[in-house]
Scaffold this active site. Sequence first.
Site, PDB file in Angstrom:
ATOM      1  N   ASN A  16     -34.562  30.136 -46.831  1.00 16.72           N
ATOM      2  CA  ASN A  16     -35.070  30.862 -45.908  1.00 16.72           C
ATOM      3  C   ASN A  16     -35.490  29.697 -44.408  1.00 16.72           C
ATOM      4  OD1 ASN A  16     -34.387  33.566 -45.631  1.00 16.72           O
ATOM      5  ND2 ASN A  16     -36.824  33.662 -46.875  1.00 16.72           N
ATOM      6  N   GLU A  51     -37.666  38.074 -53.057  1.00 15.94           N
ATOM      7  CA  GLU A  51     -36.657  37.502 -53.463  1.00 15.94           C
ATOM      8  C   GLU A  51     -36.631  37.780 -55.376  1.00 15.94           C
ATOM      9  OE1 GLU A  51     -39.061  34.056 -53.591  1.00 15.94           O
ATOM     10  OE2 GLU A  51     -38.602  35.382 -52.607  1.00 15.94           O
TER      11      GLU A  51
END
Length: 135
Positions: A16, A51
């Site tokens: 990210n 996640e």
Amino acid sequence: TFALLLFDVDNFKQINDAYGHSVGDDVLIALARLVESSLRGCDHLGRWGGEEFIVLATHSDIDAALGLAERLRSLVAELRHEGLEQIITVSIGVAVWQAGDSCKTIISRADDAMYRAKRGGRNRVEKALEPVLSL
């Protein structure tokens, strides 16, 4: 019998941070599709949060569950995303239902195993410890 596989994308924050949340989202989608297409019709995949994902593997003893976890770990390690140089790996904790387990205890045991996999170097499968039975 059934097993829970709880897994987390290793170093996902780095994806990210380096490539942006859009790429991170694409990675999660690709991973979920890959895992879902690799499961039996009687198994179920869910997103646990962020996640993290969870697999309910029905009719699975510990050997079958560990085999499934290792197969999924290996498949994910082969996953490539255009423009992403980082290899995608997962750490997986596996717990098989034991007499006396509740939803909370089996998930907690799988979670503990997943974090042992992370502490053990990531991109690993760890079996949950047996529950402590109170007398």
